[in-house]
Design a protein around this motif. Structure first.
Motif, short mmCIF file in Angstrom:
data_model
loop_
_atom_site.label_atom_id
_atom_site.label_comp_id
_atom_site.label_asym_id
_atom_site.label_seq_id
_atom_site.Cartn_x
_atom_site.Cartn_y
_atom_site.Cartn_z
N GLU A 383 -12.50 0.52 4.67
CA GLU A 383 -13.79 0.23 4.41
C GLU A 383 -14.73 1.59 4.71
O GLU A 383 -15.67 1.97 4.25
N VAL A 384 -14.05 2.24 5.71
CA VAL A 384 -14.85 3.64 6.07
C VAL A 384 -14.30 4.62 5.06
O VAL A 384 -15.54 5.55 4.97
N ILE A 385 -13.22 4.97 4.85
CA ILE A 385 -12.89 6.07 4.04
C ILE A 385 -12.46 5.84 2.69
O ILE A 385 -12.23 6.84 1.88
N GLY A 386 -12.58 4.69 2.29
CA GLY A 386 -12.45 4.23 0.85
C GLY A 386 -10.77 4.43 0.53
O GLY A 386 -9.99 4.98 1.09
N ILE A 387 -10.68 3.66 -0.61
CA ILE A 387 -9.19 3.51 -0.80
C ILE A 387 -8.41 4.77 -1.41
O ILE A 387 -7.15 5.02 -1.18
N ARG A 388 -9.02 5.61 -1.96
CA ARG A 388 -8.52 6.86 -2.58
C ARG A 388 -7.84 7.62 -1.39
O ARG A 388 -7.00 8.00 -1.51
N GLN A 389 -8.90 7.91 -0.53
CA GLN A 389 -8.54 8.64 0.72
C GLN A 389 -7.46 8.06 1.58
O GLN A 389 -6.40 8.66 1.65
N LEU A 390 -7.30 6.81 1.56
CA LEU A 390 -6.04 6.05 2.22
C LEU A 390 -4.95 6.12 1.61
O LEU A 390 -4.12 6.55 2.31
N SER A 391 -5.17 5.99 0.36
CA SER A 391 -3.77 6.17 -0.49
C SER A 391 -3.10 7.36 -0.16
O SER A 391 -1.94 7.61 -0.12
N GLN A 392 -4.07 8.65 -0.55
CA GLN A 392 -3.62 9.65 -0.40
C GLN A 392 -2.71 9.95 0.90
O GLN A 392 -1.87 10.71 0.71
N SER A 393 -3.38 9.45 1.98
CA SER A 393 -2.78 9.85 3.15
C SER A 393 -1.85 9.06 3.77
O SER A 393 -0.52 9.38 4.25
N LEU A 394 -1.99 7.63 3.51
CA LEU A 394 -0.98 6.69 4.05
C LEU A 394 0.04 6.33 3.28
O LEU A 394 1.08 6.00 3.73
N LEU A 395 -0.18 6.19 1.84
CA LEU A 395 0.61 5.63 0.96
C LEU A 395 2.03 6.31 1.04
O LEU A 395 3.01 5.67 0.90
N PRO A 396 2.24 7.60 1.13
CA PRO A 396 3.37 8.37 1.23
C PRO A 396 4.21 7.75 2.19
O PRO A 396 5.56 7.35 2.21
N ALA A 397 3.62 7.55 3.50
CA ALA A 397 4.38 7.04 4.59
C ALA A 397 5.03 5.61 4.56
O ALA A 397 6.08 5.10 4.56
N ILE A 398 4.12 4.89 3.55
CA ILE A 398 4.66 3.39 3.38
C ILE A 398 5.69 3.45 2.27
O ILE A 398 6.78 2.76 2.38
N VAL A 399 5.69 4.43 1.21
CA VAL A 399 6.59 4.38 0.44
C VAL A 399 7.95 5.03 0.74
O VAL A 399 8.83 4.52 0.75
N GLU A 400 7.77 5.68 1.77
CA GLU A 400 8.91 6.41 2.42
C GLU A 400 9.51 5.36 3.39
O GLU A 400 10.94 5.02 3.02
N LEU A 401 8.87 4.47 4.02
CA LEU A 401 9.46 3.54 4.57
C LEU A 401 10.23 2.15 3.75
O LEU A 401 11.22 1.74 3.98
N ALA A 402 9.60 2.14 2.56
CA ALA A 402 9.92 1.34 1.73
C ALA A 402 11.27 1.53 0.81
O ALA A 402 12.07 0.75 0.56
N GLU A 403 11.52 2.83 1.01
CA GLU A 403 12.93 3.15 0.79
C GLU A 403 13.79 3.52 1.57
O GLU A 403 14.83 4.25 1.69
N ASP A 404 13.73 2.95 2.99
CA ASP A 404 14.48 3.41 3.99
C ASP A 404 15.91 3.08 3.80
O ASP A 404 16.15 2.06 3.06
N ALA A 405 16.62 3.91 4.57
CA ALA A 405 18.21 3.71 4.36
C ALA A 405 18.43 2.21 5.00
O ALA A 405 19.48 1.54 4.37
N LYS A 406 17.79 1.73 6.01
CA LYS A 406 18.35 0.50 6.70
C LYS A 406 17.37 -0.54 6.05
O LYS A 406 16.16 -0.70 5.71
N TRP A 407 18.23 -1.61 5.50
CA TRP A 407 17.64 -2.56 4.97
C TRP A 407 16.82 -3.45 5.60
O TRP A 407 15.93 -4.08 5.18
#
Lengths: 577, 514
Positions: A383-407
């Motif tokens: 709500e505060v910073i908008g989805i674009r900003q959020l995606s730029q900063s947080l998404l890489p972290a989420i994607v990284e976790l999604a491909e984590d070596a530990k199932w």
């Protein structure tokens, strides 16, 4: 023993039931007679049966609802003797229930009855030999105080004072826990003259279990006093509690911090509570830090608005930053559950500059609970910073976790996915996360593939059948031609999960042909899963399709050379006919 | 302690959590101490000359200096800082211990304040929160006190100080006062068994040397136990405190004071209800037996008290109770035994028939005890009828062959004690069982009737709506005259008959109630 006594005990019960049936007695003299009967029944009950705690507990609870049964408020005092003895029992739950019932029926006493019957009972309890009766008395002062004459009031205050300095800690604890409640019913002048000294004494008791209860009372007392008295009467004690040598007391202060903050007002908050809060956030015990971390958002929200931002930026945020890398996972997780709320208070620019790095750090925390707490609160930042900003900063972290070596980590992220999808919206999802979700379908760990199918179902429930038809279904069906039979089976599992959410049309027109075609697969596991799928999606299909398309295929499978295929095909046939 | 509430969520999310939690705990193991907070910046210590190398005229002065030096506290959670100073303090403490235990005349009056100050500063602290909120003393490793290298020596010093032949309670009582004792008692909650062991000996010495503190100590222990039983259900030092009490009770003067009897009945007996009884049962049973050896007339209230709190579902505790009963019976006087034999053997007969073989076995072992056997033999006419039913039944029904074998031996012993009674009971056994069954049935029916009353007591409207269709049913039945329907009609009409029967009963009984 109970068995042998059972027969005798039935007798009063039978009598009691008889009495209960006569509930509609209205006539006055009859009522009196009736209440007399009731009285004797209660006594039979109380004296003849049981000293089992369970039974006493039920008895203590029921007696609180007996007013009408003994003939109404006029006769309610006849419930006092049994409740009085129940209030002296050792077992805490029984005693507490008896006190609860006494408090309840005190309201049904007339002012005269209260002085004649109820108040003497309270006094007897308050001066009892054994600690149990004195602890019970502590809970009864506040209910009778407002409705008695001023001489009796003075006596009650005296009794309360005595109990506050009782030599058993159990009684002092009971008194301390009722101090706030009692203060509320007292006249303002006595709050200052009586309560404050008791409060100060209890707050410096030698036992920490007593001191911590005084913190609770502090909230009520502070709300009762005019602002100008707080500084001299309450604050010294509160300051001392926030730096108590026992972590339990400090924990209590942290736990009650928002209430305390509201009770003492903004001026004292600025001067006193901000530094105290900083100390609690830096406390040496993790328990205290965690309790304080939990309050970060609420504390900041309630700061006076004129210089809220400045206080947070210069005093609170530095402590928060340290907590992000705390050694204790409970502390970090407590912080993660509220830290996102700071963004609404601090606004867009501050959030991006100061908070986002913290969110990112917590999102990468080794403890999954911390990550979960961050991800499940993404919406406030959104709500505060908008989805674009959020995606730029947080998404890489989420994607990284999604491909984590530990199932197991991947599994955890999959479970957050429907939540994320809901918060981010369909457009964003298609753009950034859809590929991830599809990639999980061909993960080499079965648990991930299974969770991924389940995830698809939840996504379709969120985004609708049309979305499914356009984005998911083609990809899922495409996998039916995969050279790996495990992936072909995943298609079937997805169809099982999706058919209901997608509806009849998609299922019949797009999914069914694929399933039918797979009945010729060379791998038996695929074929018997076809039979299972046909059974699963049967209810979604219309009867025409069932008869003309499904049935022939099942019949063919029922003559398969493989035993399992035959078995599941036959099972499907029997279930569908 | 309270933080743990948030834990379960994480366990659902990710299978790793439990492992990581365990790992984190292992890493944190042997930590714990909230005393570091009391000091901001530790001073660096510089070594002082040895006491033994100092001329005796200057020793006292140096002794004081060393005591003061030992008031500096160090952070043991951080194992790399202040290594030098920590070592100096350790050596100094060692020296002090040796000094008060071997040198004579060192305990001059002016030394007492500094000595107690050093002790208080080092050992009195708020115990840290437990690392493991569900700490199970039987399963889990205790959290050890991290500053033990120093603390052990301070405890050692305190003990030697108390045991020093020159020690004068009359001077020390100004410092070792109620507040001191209270703080000492709070430390018994320490998870570190080494610390509790020291505390036990120290408190025992204080109890022995300070007559003025005795009543106070007993009362505070009382409070700790009551809080443990009724409020927190958690206190690590119950066994140690009971051990001290065991020897205290031994020294009680006769006749016993009311205060002591109250302690037995209102504290020691309820202590049996604690979930963690296994941790201190031996000490508790010892205390109870001590009381009974002092005053045999307490046997009846104690046995009845134990029967009242007898465990209903926990077999492990039941075995402990049986053990305690045997200990009590070992010292019981025959006259006292007669007073409790009936309720006691009713319970024993239940235990003998317990499906848990350890409970049954423990109860049957009573018959291996010669003194108990002689008590039974003396009262065989009372005890045999109580025991016979259970024994006879399990000799045929118990699943465990060992128990069956034991029961045969017991039956044989009992038969030898009174052959005629035994034969009588055998022949009437069947009739007795049948009578019991019938009684049970009657009870059952009575309850059913009462249940119907409850239904009748429901709001009137509901009653009406019920009765109307049933009337219609009856009409239909009459018209059809179908045999099936007749049956159902009978079925519906029976309850109302019963209803009446009970009403009559109740009306009969009402006058008596007045």
């Amino acid at each position: 023993m109970a068995g042998a006594d059972g027969d005798d005990s039935l007798y009063p019960i039978a009598v009691l039931i008889d009495e209960l049936r006569n509930e509609d007695v209205q006539n006055d003299t009859e009522t009196q007679l009736y209440s007399l009967k009731m009285y004797s029944i209660i006594h039979i009950f109380y004296n003849t049966i049981y000293d089992e705690d369970e039974v006493l507990l039920a008895l203590a609870e029921q007696l609180g609802n007996f007013t009408m049964l003994v003939g109404g408020p006029e006769y309610v005092h006849c419930l006092l003797p049994p409740l009085e003895s129940l209030a002296t029992v050792e077992e805490t739950v029984v005693r507490d229930k008896a006190v609860e019932s006494l408090r309840k029926i005190s309201q049904e006493h007339s002012p005269v009855d209260l002085e004649v019957h109820f108040e003497p009972l309270v006094k007897r309890l308050a001066s009892g030999d054994w600690f149990t009766s004195r602890t019970s008395a502590c809970g009864l002062f506040s209910v009778c105080y407002p409705r008695v004459s001023s001489t009796v009031k003075a006596e009650i205050r005296q009794h309360f004072r005595t109990l506050c300095s009782d030599d058993t800690p159990m009684v002092r604890r009971a008194a301390a826990s009722k101090l706030g409640e009692f203060a509320k019913v007292l006249e303002p002048e006595y709050v200052k003259s009586d309560i404050i000294s008791l409060f100060t004494a209890l707050a410096s008791d030698e036992q920490d279990s007593v001191r911590l209860l005084a913190v609770e009372a502090c909230v009520s007392i502070a709300t009762l006093l005019p602002q100008e008295d707080l500084e001299t009467l309450v604050m010294p004690t509160l300051r001392q509690a926030a730096e108590d040598k026992s972590w339990r007391v400090r924990y209590m202060v942290a736990d009650k911090f928002s209430e305390l903050q509201k009770a003492v007002g903004s001026e004292i908050t600025k001067n006193d509570l901000v530094p105290a809060f900083q100390n609690l956030l830096k406390d040496c015990e993790a328990e205290v830090r965690a309790a304080a971390a939990n309050k970060v958002k609420e504390f900041c929200e309630n700061l006076p608005e004129d210089n809220r931002e400045q206080i947070i930026m210069t005093h609170i945020l530095p402590c928060v930053k340290e907590l992000v890398s705390d050694t204790n996972q409970h502390v970090k997780s407590a912080l993660a559950s509220v830290i996102m709320g700071l963004s609404t208070i601090l606004g867009k620019d501050n959030t991006i500059e100061h908070l986002l790095p913290l969110f990112l750090a917590q999102l990468k925390d080794e403890c999954p609970e911390v990550r979960l707490n961050i991800i499940s609160n993404l919406d406030c930042v959104n709500e505060v910073i908008g989805i674009r900003q959020l995606s730029q900063s947080l998404l890489p972290a989420i994607v990284e976790l999604a491909e984590d070596a530990k199932w197991r980590v991947r599994l955890a992220i999959i479970e957050y996915m429907p939540l994320l999808a809901g918060q981010l919206g369909v457009e964003f999802f298609d753009e950034k996360l859809n590929t991830l979700c599809m990639a999980w379908l061909i993960d080499h760990v079965y648990a991930i593939r299974e969770a991924a199918t389940c995830n698809l179902m939840k996504l379709v429930e969120k985004f609708g059948a049309e979305w499914a038809q356009n984005t998911i279904v083609p990809k899922v069906l495409g996998m039916a031609n995969d050279p790996n039979y495990l992936h072909r089976m995943t298609t079937l599992f997805c169809i099982n999960a999706l058919s209901e959410a997608c509806g009849q049309e998609i299922t019949t027109k797009q999914m069914l042909p694929v399933v039918l075609k797979m009945s010729n697969d060379q791998v038996a596991n695929v074929r018997f899963n076809v039979a299972k799928s046909l059974q699963k999606i049967g209810p979604v299909l219309d009867s025409n399709a069932l008869q003309t398309e499904v049935k022939p295929v099942l019949e063919k499978l029922a003559t398969d050379s493989d035993m399992d295929v035959k078995y599941f095909a036959q099972e499907a046939i029997t279930l569908q006919s | 302690m309270r933080c743990s509430s948030s834990k379960p969520t994480s366990e659902k999310v990710d299978g790793f959590t439990r492992k990581s939690v365990r790992k984190a705990q292992r890493q944190r193991k042997s930590q714990g101490s909230s005393q570091y907070r009391t000091q901001s910046a530790p001073v660096e210590l510089s070594p002082l000359p040895q006491l033994k190398d100092t001329p005796s005229a200057e020793q006292q002065e140096l002794f004081m200096q060393k005591l003061n030096q030992c008031c500096v506290l160090f952070d043991f959670l951080d194992s790399v800082t202040d290594l030098k100073s920590k070592e100096i303090k350790r050596a100094t403490l060692n020296e002090l211990v040796e000094y008060v235990s071997t040198y004579r005349g060192v305990l001059v009056e002016s030394a007492y304040p500094d000595i107690t100050n050093m002790i208080c500063t080092n050992i009195f602290r708020a115990l840290p929160p437990s690392d493991n909120p569900d700490f199970d003393p039987e399963e889990d490793e205790p959290t050890l006190e991290v500053s033990w290298p120093h603390m052990q020596l301070v405890y050692e010093f305190l003990l030697r100080f108390l045991e020093n032949p020159d020690f004068q309670p009359s001077i020390a009582k100004r410092h070792i006062d109620q507040k001191f004792v209270l703080q000492l008692l709070e430390l018994f909650d320490s998870e570190d068994p080494r610390e509790r062991d020291f505390l036990k000996t120290i408190l025992h010495r204080i109890y022995g040397k300070f007559l003025g503190l005795r009543a106070f100590i007993r009362k505070q222990i009382n409070n700790i136990f009551l809080q443990f039983i009724y409020e927190t259900e958690h206190f690590n030092g119950v066994a140690e405190l009971l051990e001290i009490l065991g020897s205290i009770i031994n020294g009680f003067a006769l006749p016993l004071k009311a205060e002591h009897k109250q302690f037995l009945m209102k504290v020691l007996i309820p202590l049996h209800t604690a979930k963690s009884l296994a941790l201190f049962h031996a000490q508790l049973a010892y205390c109870v037996v001590q009381f009974l050896e002092k005053d045999p007339t307490l046997t009846e209230p104690v046995i009845r008290g134990l029967l009242k709190v007898w465990p209903k579902t926990c077999s492990q505790k039941e075995v402990m109770f049986l053990g305690e009963i045997e200990e009590i019976l070992d010292v019981v006087e025959p006259t006292q035994f007669k007073k409790v034999q009936e309720p006691l053997f009713k319970q024993i007969s239940k235990c003998v028939a317990n499906a848990h073989f350890q409970v049954a076995e423990r109860a049957l072992y009573f018959w291996n005890n010669d003194y108990i056997l002689s008590l039974i033999e003396e009262n065989i006419d009372k005890i045999l009828p109580i025991m016979f039913g259970s024994l006879y039944r399990i000799s045929k029904e118990h699943w465990n062959p060992t128990i069956v074998a034991l029961v045969y031996n017991v039956l044989k012993t009992l038969m030898e004690m009174n052959c005629t009674l035994f034969d009588e009971l055998t022949s009437s056994y069947k009739a007795e069982r049948q009578r019991e069954k019938k009684k049970e049935q009657e009870r059952d029916e009575l309850w059913k009737k009462l249940d119907q009353f409850k239904l009748g007591n429901a709001p009137l409207v509901q009653n009406n709506s019920h009765s109307i269709p049933s009337v219609q049913n009856n009409n239909n039945n009459n018209n059809n005259n179908n045999s099936n329907n007749n049956e159902s009609q009978e079925a519906t009409s029976t309850p109302s008959d019963k209803d009446l029967a009970v009403t009559v009963e109740v009306e009969d009984s009402t006058p008596c109630a007045k």
